[in-house]
Design an enzyme around this catalytic site. Sequence first.
Site, PDB file in Angstrom:
ATOM      1  N   SER A 299       0.826  -1.211   0.000  1.00  0.00           N
ATOM      2  CA  SER A 299       0.000   0.000   0.000  1.00  0.00           C
ATOM      3  C   SER A 299       0.857   1.256   0.000  1.00  0.00           C
ATOM      4  O   SER A 299       0.582   2.216  -0.742  1.00  0.00           O
ATOM      5  CB  SER A 299      -0.921   0.002   1.231  1.00  0.00           C
ATOM      6  OG  SER A 299      -1.826  -1.071   1.200  1.00  0.00           O
TER       7      SER A 299
ATOM      8  N   ARG B  51       1.414   7.744   5.887  1.00  0.00           N
ATOM      9  CA  ARG B  51       0.551   6.913   6.726  1.00  0.00           C
ATOM     10  C   ARG B  51      -0.824   7.556   6.894  1.00  0.00           C
ATOM     11  O   ARG B  51      -1.837   6.849   6.999  1.00  0.00           O
ATOM     12  CB  ARG B  51       1.200   6.657   8.090  1.00  0.00           C
ATOM     13  CG  ARG B  51       0.429   5.644   8.931  1.00  0.00           C
ATOM     14  CD  ARG B  51       1.221   5.198  10.132  1.00  0.00           C
ATOM     15  NE  ARG B  51       2.250   4.254   9.798  1.00  0.00           N
ATOM     16  CZ  ARG B  51       2.064   2.929   9.646  1.00  0.00           C
ATOM     17  NH1 ARG B  51       0.857   2.415   9.765  1.00  0.00           N
ATOM     18  NH2 ARG B  51       3.069   2.136   9.367  1.00  0.00           N
TER      19      ARG B  51
ATOM     20  N   HIS C 196      -2.624   6.676   3.795  1.00  0.00           N
ATOM     21  CA  HIS C 196      -2.965   5.253   3.892  1.00  0.00           C
ATOM     22  C   HIS C 196      -4.195   5.041   4.762  1.00  0.00           C
ATOM     23  O   HIS C 196      -5.036   4.181   4.465  1.00  0.00           O
ATOM     24  CB  HIS C 196      -1.764   4.492   4.457  1.00  0.00           C
ATOM     25  CG  HIS C 196      -1.991   3.037   4.678  1.00  0.00           C
ATOM     26  ND1 HIS C 196      -2.301   2.513   5.914  1.00  0.00           N
ATOM     27  CD2 HIS C 196      -1.946   1.988   3.827  1.00  0.00           C
ATOM     28  CE1 HIS C 196      -2.436   1.202   5.814  1.00  0.00           C
ATOM     29  NE2 HIS C 196      -2.227   0.851   4.560  1.00  0.00           N
TER      30      HIS C 196
END
Length: 239
Positions: A25, A48, A51
């Site tokens: 990812s 992050r 994500h």
Amino acid sequence: MSVHAQGNTVTEQLTAAGRAIEHDSFAVIDTEVGPHGYDALQWPVVRRMIHANADFDFNGLTDFHPQAVEAGIAAILATGGRAPSRVVADVEMICVGLSRPRLAHFGIRTHQFISDADVIQAATEQGTTRAVQAMRKAQAQGLLDGAIVGIGNAPTALIELVRLIRELGVRPALVVGMPVGFVSAAESKDLMAELHEVPWIIIRGRKGGSTLVVAAIHALLGLAEARERETLNQEPHSP
């Protein structure tokens, strides 16, 4: 080299399959994100956050005080007889969302007071929000100085924290200020960004939320683990 390439053992997924999905990812995000102006420590935090929400708008909306990431790492790694590292949050969701094993590795405690009876009573009597009173309670207990303060829900909590910093000299180690909403959310983050005394990470505008605060702190934990391992590898070994 990225934190993930170095192979964190505490702050990544617990299974090989989970780690592979997470790393894939991140690779997709790195490929699709396009140009950005974040440095090597800031980008893992932004990545992050992207994500966590599959939202590339955080490339650009996320803003950092120049010392923010280093201050966060230092707060996580704080040792030497000092009080335990801590995260003070505006809502329980942040405390629940943070990984217990990751926090335990660094001896970090979490605190939130949003539903405490005395907080509710004070908010009712004084005509303020629970979030304001929760920040005041944290300050009264001496929990804000040196803490990572995560605010993902209540703009009034961030506004009150700015007041405490300006008027009472409160000094958190880092403020992760990402309240979401249509009333005062953008303005509260703009107020935080005016401060130079305390490092901060914010999301400009209306977007935000507790999941993003959790993502940012998890990224900082990963960077702290990498720093910790690097320091251990540099220490001389006894013959």
